[in-house]
Design an enzyme around this catalytic site. Structure first.
Site, PDB file in Angstrom:
ATOM      1  N   ASP A 138      49.868 -10.136  22.251  1.00 59.42           N
ATOM      2  CA  ASP A 138      49.322 -11.093  21.346  1.00 59.42           C
ATOM      3  C   ASP A 138      48.644 -10.226  19.971  1.00 59.42           C
ATOM      4  OD1 ASP A 138      49.698 -12.601  23.106  1.00 59.42           O
ATOM      5  OD2 ASP A 138      47.668 -13.173  23.764  1.00 59.42           O
TER       6      ASP A 138
ATOM      7  N   LYS B 215      29.427 -24.802  26.147  1.00 60.42           N
ATOM      8  CA  LYS B 215      29.484 -26.315  25.566  1.00 60.42           C
ATOM      9  C   LYS B 215      28.089 -26.907  25.397  1.00 60.42           C
ATOM     10  CE  LYS B 215      33.959 -26.547  27.862  1.00 60.42           C
ATOM     11  NZ  LYS B 215      34.647 -26.995  29.199  1.00 60.42           N
TER      12      LYS B 215
ATOM     13  N   ARG C 261      49.574 -29.207  26.488  1.00 66.19           N
ATOM     14  CA  ARG C 261      48.851 -29.516  25.466  1.00 66.19           C
ATOM     15  C   ARG C 261      49.999 -29.592  24.120  1.00 66.19           C
ATOM     16  NH1 ARG C 261      44.607 -26.213  21.669  1.00 66.19           N
ATOM     17  NH2 ARG C 261      46.346 -25.074  20.701  1.00 66.19           N
TER      18      ARG C 261
ATOM     19  N   LYS D  50      35.327 -14.695  22.507  1.00 65.86           N
ATOM     20  CA  LYS D  50      36.283 -13.903  22.956  1.00 65.86           C
ATOM     21  C   LYS D  50      36.029 -12.403  23.340  1.00 65.86           C
ATOM     22  CE  LYS D  50      40.356 -15.186  22.180  1.00 65.86           C
ATOM     23  NZ  LYS D  50      41.313 -15.761  21.720  1.00 65.86           N
TER      24      LYS D  50
ATOM     25  N   GLU E  45      42.569 -26.029  32.949  1.00 71.20           N
ATOM     26  CA  GLU E  45      43.404 -24.942  32.741  1.00 71.20           C
ATOM     27  C   GLU E  45      44.335 -24.774  33.965  1.00 71.20           C
ATOM     28  OE1 GLU E  45      42.736 -24.216  29.602  1.00 71.20           O
ATOM     29  OE2 GLU E  45      43.935 -22.260  29.261  1.00 71.20           O
TER      30      GLU E  45
ATOM     31  N   CYS F 155      69.575  12.653  39.850  1.00 71.77           N
ATOM     32  CA  CYS F 155      70.762  12.923  40.617  1.00 71.77           C
ATOM     33  C   CYS F 155      71.676  13.912  39.464  1.00 71.77           C
ATOM     34  CB  CYS F 155      71.588  12.035  40.829  1.00 71.77           C
ATOM     35  SG  CYS F 155      72.298  10.689  39.687  1.00 71.77           S
TER      36      CYS F 155
ATOM     37  N   TYR G 155      37.948 -28.879  33.698  1.00 68.24           N
ATOM     38  CA  TYR G 155      36.717 -28.711  33.064  1.00 68.24           C
ATOM     39  C   TYR G 155      36.261 -29.761  32.132  1.00 68.24           C
ATOM     40  CZ  TYR G 155      40.204 -26.576  29.623  1.00 68.24           C
ATOM     41  OH  TYR G 155      41.172 -26.360  28.995  1.00 68.24           O
TER      42      TYR G 155
ATOM     43  N   CYS H 232      72.885   8.595  43.847  1.00 69.38           N
ATOM     44  CA  CYS H 232      71.580   8.683  43.317  1.00 69.38           C
ATOM     45  C   CYS H 232      70.432   8.547  44.217  1.00 69.38           C
ATOM     46  CB  CYS H 232      71.313   8.166  41.876  1.00 69.38           C
ATOM     47  SG  CYS H 232      69.692   8.431  41.057  1.00 69.38           S
TER      48      CYS H 232
ATOM     49  N   ASP I 219      42.249 -17.596  31.248  1.00 69.78           N
ATOM     50  CA  ASP I 219      43.357 -17.458  30.403  1.00 69.78           C
ATOM     51  C   ASP I 219      44.693 -18.012  30.831  1.00 69.78           C
ATOM     52  OD1 ASP I 219      44.786 -16.442  28.206  1.00 69.78           O
ATOM     53  OD2 ASP I 219      44.647 -14.297  28.933  1.00 69.78           O
TER      54      ASP I 219
ATOM     55  N   ASP J 206      49.375 -10.733  16.306  1.00 71.24           N
ATOM     56  CA  ASP J 206      48.371 -10.981  15.365  1.00 71.24           C
ATOM     57  C   ASP J 206      48.578  -9.918  14.133  1.00 71.24           C
ATOM     58  OD1 ASP J 206      47.451 -13.159  16.715  1.00 71.24           O
ATOM     59  OD2 ASP J 206      45.877 -11.761  17.527  1.00 71.24           O
TER      60      ASP J 206
ATOM     61  N   CYS K 275      71.631   5.078  34.935  1.00 70.17           N
ATOM     62  CA  CYS K 275      72.154   6.196  35.703  1.00 70.17           C
ATOM     63  C   CYS K 275      73.331   5.279  36.337  1.00 70.17           C
ATOM     64  CB  CYS K 275      71.038   6.759  36.613  1.00 70.17           C
ATOM     65  SG  CYS K 275      72.228   7.614  37.772  1.00 70.17           S
TER      66      CYS K 275
ATOM     67  N   GLU L 164      30.897 -21.558  30.593  1.00 75.62           N
ATOM     68  CA  GLU L 164      32.007 -21.441  31.551  1.00 75.62           C
ATOM     69  C   GLU L 164      32.999 -20.352  31.409  1.00 75.62           C
ATOM     70  OE1 GLU L 164      34.056 -25.231  31.294  1.00 75.62           O
ATOM     71  OE2 GLU L 164      32.198 -26.323  31.052  1.00 75.62           O
TER      72      GLU L 164
ATOM     73  N   SER M 175      41.515 -27.401  20.040  1.00 75.32           N
ATOM     74  CA  SER M 175      41.171 -25.974  20.432  1.00 75.32           C
ATOM     75  C   SER M 175      39.464 -25.715  19.909  1.00 75.32           C
ATOM     76  CB  SER M 175      42.072 -24.945  19.951  1.00 75.32           C
ATOM     77  OG  SER M 175      42.039 -25.068  18.533  1.00 75.32           O
ATOM     78  N   LEU M 176      39.118 -24.530  20.357  1.00 78.33           N
ATOM     79  CA  LEU M 176      37.792 -24.163  19.979  1.00 78.33           C
ATOM     80  C   LEU M 176      37.602 -23.170  19.142  1.00 78.33           C
ATOM     81  CD1 LEU M 176      36.338 -23.805  23.517  1.00 78.33           C
ATOM     82  CD2 LEU M 176      36.048 -25.737  22.249  1.00 78.33           C
TER      83      LEU M 176
ATOM     84  N   GLU N 221      50.278  -7.338  18.791  1.00 72.85           N
ATOM     85  CA  GLU N 221      51.173  -7.050  17.776  1.00 72.85           C
ATOM     86  C   GLU N 221      51.561  -8.238  16.970  1.00 72.85           C
ATOM     87  OE1 GLU N 221      53.766  -3.887  19.586  1.00 72.85           O
ATOM     88  OE2 GLU N 221      53.365  -5.458  21.001  1.00 72.85           O
TER      89      GLU N 221
ATOM     90  N   CYS O 218      70.348  12.175  34.348  1.00 75.36           N
ATOM     91  CA  CYS O 218      69.281  11.393  35.334  1.00 75.36           C
ATOM     92  C   CYS O 218      68.588  12.446  35.926  1.00 75.36           C
ATOM     93  CB  CYS O 218      70.429  10.792  36.315  1.00 75.36           C
ATOM     94  SG  CYS O 218      69.070   9.916  37.820  1.00 75.36           S
TER      95      CYS O 218
ATOM     96  N   LYS P  22      36.429 -18.578  30.370  1.00 79.84           N
ATOM     97  CA  LYS P  22      37.474 -19.066  29.527  1.00 79.84           C
ATOM     98  C   LYS P  22      38.752 -18.482  30.269  1.00 79.84           C
ATOM     99  CE  LYS P  22      39.103 -19.217  24.830  1.00 79.84           C
ATOM    100  NZ  LYS P  22      40.587 -19.348  25.218  1.00 79.84           N
TER     101      LYS P  22
HETATM  102  S1  IVH Z   1      37.252 -26.640  26.721  1.00 81.51           S
HETATM  103  C1  IVH Z   1      38.406 -28.883  22.276  1.00 81.51           C
HETATM  104  N1  IVH Z   1      36.658 -25.037  28.674  1.00 81.51           N
HETATM  105  O1  IVH Z   1      40.487 -22.416  25.823  1.00 81.51           O
HETATM  106  C2  IVH Z   1      39.125 -27.780  23.523  1.00 81.51           C
HETATM  107  N2  IVH Z   1      38.632 -24.739  27.623  1.00 81.51           N
HETATM  108  O2  IVH Z   1      40.590 -22.890  22.342  1.00 81.51           O
HETATM  109  C3  IVH Z   1      38.199 -28.140  24.686  1.00 81.51           C
HETATM  110  N3  IVH Z   1      40.119 -22.752  28.011  1.00 81.51           N
HETATM  111  O3  IVH Z   1      42.687 -24.990  24.620  1.00 81.51           O
HETATM  112  C4  IVH Z   1      38.551 -26.981  25.468  1.00 81.51           C
HETATM  113  N4  IVH Z   1      38.899 -22.248  29.633  1.00 81.51           N
HETATM  114  O4  IVH Z   1      43.251 -23.909  26.814  1.00 81.51           O
HETATM  115  C5  IVH Z   1      37.626 -25.346  27.601  1.00 81.51           C
HETATM  116  N5  IVH Z   1      36.404 -23.586  30.515  1.00 81.51           N
HETATM  117  C6  IVH Z   1      37.211 -23.857  29.255  1.00 81.51           C
HETATM  118  C7  IVH Z   1      38.422 -23.246  29.238  1.00 81.51           C
HETATM  119  C8  IVH Z   1      39.062 -23.744  28.165  1.00 81.51           C
HETATM  120  C9  IVH Z   1      39.988 -22.065  29.201  1.00 81.51           C
HETATM  121  C10 IVH Z   1      41.402 -22.859  26.838  1.00 81.51           C
HETATM  122  C11 IVH Z   1      41.899 -24.138  26.651  1.00 81.51           C
HETATM  123  C12 IVH Z   1      41.560 -24.486  25.319  1.00 81.51           C
HETATM  124  C13 IVH Z   1      41.174 -23.124  24.708  1.00 81.51           C
HETATM  125  C14 IVH Z   1      40.017 -23.200  23.701  1.00 81.51           C
END
Ligand code: IVH
Length: 671
Positions: free
Chosen positions: A41, A295, A145, A319, A179, A413, A231, A434, A126, A45, A428, A122, A90-91, A43, A410, A124
């Site tokens: 990710d 939240k 999504r 993050k 998730e 061997c 969630y 070998c 992955d 970015d 090899c 909560e 997304s957040l 690289e 090698c 996050k």
């Molecule tokens: S709430 C409006 N809660 O993180 C989006 N997201 O950009 C509300 N994610 O797309 C999402 N853990 O894929 C929420 N406890 C959590 C999460 C979570 C992972 C991911 C989700 C979302 C991205 C946030």
């Protein structure tokens, strides 16, 4: 060396933009549609950042369809599409306590209050977000999504995730979001198996989860042991009488979903404390997280806050900083894989990377060493983004030593290494002589997906090989009880009981299914799934050995290249002899599927539509197949029967128009 953007000529900028665009499009395709990213990710970015910088410097070169304008994942054409009832947004991200403070202040200003607000904190997770929709207490459909507005229909695959209940104690319409993730243990096991079968490894659990959810065969998804943390819940008829996010979490748990836990926080210091605690917890969690989510706890206040662009104002994602560290390359060792693939690995001065000591980093192949001009003694920046083995992202201080040279022989061997056209890796070619390859192969041969002999790992196999007890994989079966039990009983790390257990395990492994027999042969790329396809088609080794290329190519799930590989494998003299000996040492069995030719479904093409209430679509398909049916996905002149569940779609209409036999679920089950 990359030129600074300010010194680029117009022509250079145009050329670089064109190649960046192509490169980003390729990485997007690999990431989103193939779930097989080649770069991290970080690289990715950097490529995007460079594109943005050039576009800012040369605005006249900015293209209308520039990747810098793109958000979210494209929806591929493979799955049918589902439009989300409410967009899946997304957040916004925060990277420091200060930014979290700004977030709280923005929320307070918007609500015109200076009072302390409550936040639900909560993990996050992955993974990838998914939406699961229930009607009348039954799972109706599930979607990824996608681009936030339209996702992919992954209902059948979602049904295989045990964390997701098929039915819930809530009868209205309700959408649950959460998730989908791959537990770290499953991820490591999957990559171990893929390495053994010579398949491409997944870079991290998130990519593995995405690749596993977007499988055309739900059985494959099932085998990947995915998890789901819920969630979010939303009803469309009336609200749930719940007015806090923490209560939503409790409600989800009561419905039977897994949640990753939460903590109520009431001040910036408490938010910060949660981030610190979570970051300490992170190395010991059984799943990957990349931060924390905060939240606003009151759902009513959440509603009042609304959105900015694609982000709700009420929540933020903190993050974790990228897991990067600097260290020195002490040495470069060269590994030889089971198929002879040569992999350079950097041996590092051990360094702490978010709680774990790292002393090795993969260098992938020699192109990579050349591209990054890596030498022993260099100081390098390493990154661990969920990957099992961290990777080197840049050389930060040159040692002055010459770039590590590609070996010509090698290390195990001494055979001259070869570079096959179209493949980046060196190999090899001495597959049978070998010792590094032989030991890797024997370890594979006794592993779980092959003969499954517990007690024999790579270390023990290497020891047995070095001591001369075994020279080939088949020698495992030639070890007599007295050769195992008494010598091992007194060896460090063994003992009478484990030695006896090993002997018994070897004896038990002599009964082997035909599919496992095939996996054990170690044909490159042939893992459990392909082996099962081959076993079902050919039933015994003699027929498989005789198979023509055309017989193999026509099997669903095998490509031209794999067909070629399998065909060639069975025409190699060493392999032919090995199979002959192997057959004499074990009993191979194939469980023939007994098909009732009198069944209503025998030789019929069946299409399913609507939600089945008693069993999953996949189970229903398996039943139909076991009775000799073929499964169709779309209604056509070739369809014989349409089995209808609840809320059938357009397929039912089309089937009625074509006069095809319609069969309700209950009748299908009686058959
Ligand atoms: S709430 C409006 N809660 O993180 C989006 N997201 O950009 C509300 N994610 O797309 C999402 N853990 O894929 C929420 N406890 C959590 C999460 C979570 C992972 C991911 C989700 C979302 C991205 C946030």
């Amino acid at each position: 060396m990359t030129k600074s953007v300010s010194t680029l000529t117009f022509k250079e900028a145009r050329n670089e933009l064109t190649s960046l665009k192509t490169e980003l499009a390729r990485h997007d395709e690999l990431y989103y549609n193939k779930s097989e990213p080649e770069i991290s990710d970080w690289e990715y970015d950097q490529l995007r950042r460079r594109l943005n910088e050039i576009e800012t410097q040369f605005p006249e070169l900015k293209l209308r369809n520039s990747p810098s304008q793109k958000i979210g994942a494209p929806v591929s054409g493979v799955f049918s599409k589902i439009t989300h009832k409410k967009p899946m947004l997304s957040l916004e991200n925060a990277f420091s306590k200060e930014e979290l403070g700004d977030f709280i202040e923005r929320v307070q200003n918007f609500l015109n209050t200076t009072k302390n607000l409550e936040f639900c904190a909560e993990h996050k997770i992955d993974g990838l977000s998914a939406s699961v929709f229930y009607k009348n207490g039954q799972l109706a459909y599930a979607a990824t999504r996608g681009d936030g507005y339209v996702g992919e229909d992954v209902t059948e695959n979602i049904m295989t995730i045990s964390d997701i209940p098929k039915s819930i104690q809530y009868l209205g319409e309700i959408e649950i979001r959460g998730e989908v993730y791959m537990p770290i243990r499953s991820f490591k096991e999957l990559n171990r198996q893929r390495e053994e079968t010579g398949e491409k490894l997944f870079a991290n659990p998130r990519n593995a989860a995405a690749g596993s959810l977007r499988q055309l065969d739900a059985e494959v998804t099932k085998s990947r042991n995915l998890g789901f943390f819920a969630y979010y819940a939303s009803t469309f008829e009336h609200n749930l009488g719940i007015d806090k996010q923490t209560e939503v979490m409790d409600f989800l748990q009561k419905l039977g979903f897994s949640i990753a836990g939460y903590r109520l926080c009431q001040s910036l210091d408490e938010l910060d404390e949660y981030c610190q605690d979570t970051s300490l917890e992170r190395p010991n969690l059984p799943y990957e997280i990349d931060g924390a989510v905060f939240k606003l706890n009151s759902l009513e206040l959440q509603n009042r806050l609304g959105f900015v662009g694609r982000n709700p104002r009420h929540s933020i994602a903190f993050k974790f900083p990228a897991e990067e560290a600097e260290t020195v390359i002490l040495d470069i060792s060269i590994g030889v894989g089971r198929t002879g693939k040569i992999t350079p690995v950097a041996i590092l001065d051990p360094v702490n990377l978010n709680g774990a000591m790292v002393s090795r980093a993969t260098l992938h192949n020699f192109n990579e060493i050349e591209r990054k001009q890596i030498a022993i003694g260099d100081t390098v920046k390493i990154l661990r983004s969920g990957d099992v083995i961290p990777k080197i992202i840049a050389v930060t201080k040159k040692s002055g030593n010459t770039t590590f040279a590609m070996p010509s022989i090698c290390p195990s061997c001494g055979a001259a290494l070869v570079q096959y056209p179209e493949l980046v890796d060196l190999y090899c070619p001495n597959h049978y002589g070998c010792s590094a390859q032989v030991v890797r192969y024997i370890s594979y041969f006794v592993s779980k997906s092959c003969l499954d002999i517990p007690g024999l790992g790579e270390k023990q196999v290497a020891e047995f090989f070095e001591e001369g007890r075994i020279k080939t994989a088949l020698d495992i079966f030639r070890l007599r009880e007295k050769e195992i039990v008494s010598p091992l009983a007194s060896k460090p790390g063994w003992g009478k009981i484990s030695a006896q257990k090993l002997y018994d395990a070897i004896e038990n492994s002599r009964n082997v299914s035909f599919a496992r027999f095939i996996v054990s042969l170690g044909i490159p790329g042939v893992g459990e799934i392909v082996a099962q396809i081959l076993a079902d088609r050919f039933k015994n080794i003699e027929s498989l050995q005789k198979a023509e290329k055309t017989d193999l190519v026509e099997l669903e799930g095998l490509g031209d290249l794999m067909a070629e590989e399998i065909y060639a494998f069975f025409r190699n003299d060493v392999n032919i002899n090995f199979i002959e000996e192997f057959k004499n040492l074990v009993t191979v069995s194939y469980q023939e599927k007994v098909i009732d030719t009198a069944s209503k479904f025998y030789n019929k093409t069946i299409v399913f539509t609507g939600t089945l209430s008693k069993l999953s679509r996949n189970e229903a398909k398996q039943i139909a197949i076991s009775k000799g049916a073929k499964i169709g996905s779309a209604i056509s002149g070739k369809t014989d029967i349409v089995v209808v569940g609840k809320n059938p779609g357009s397929k039912l209409k089309k089937a009625t128009e074509l006069g095809i036999q319609i069969m309700p679920e209950e009748e299908f089950l009686k058959e």
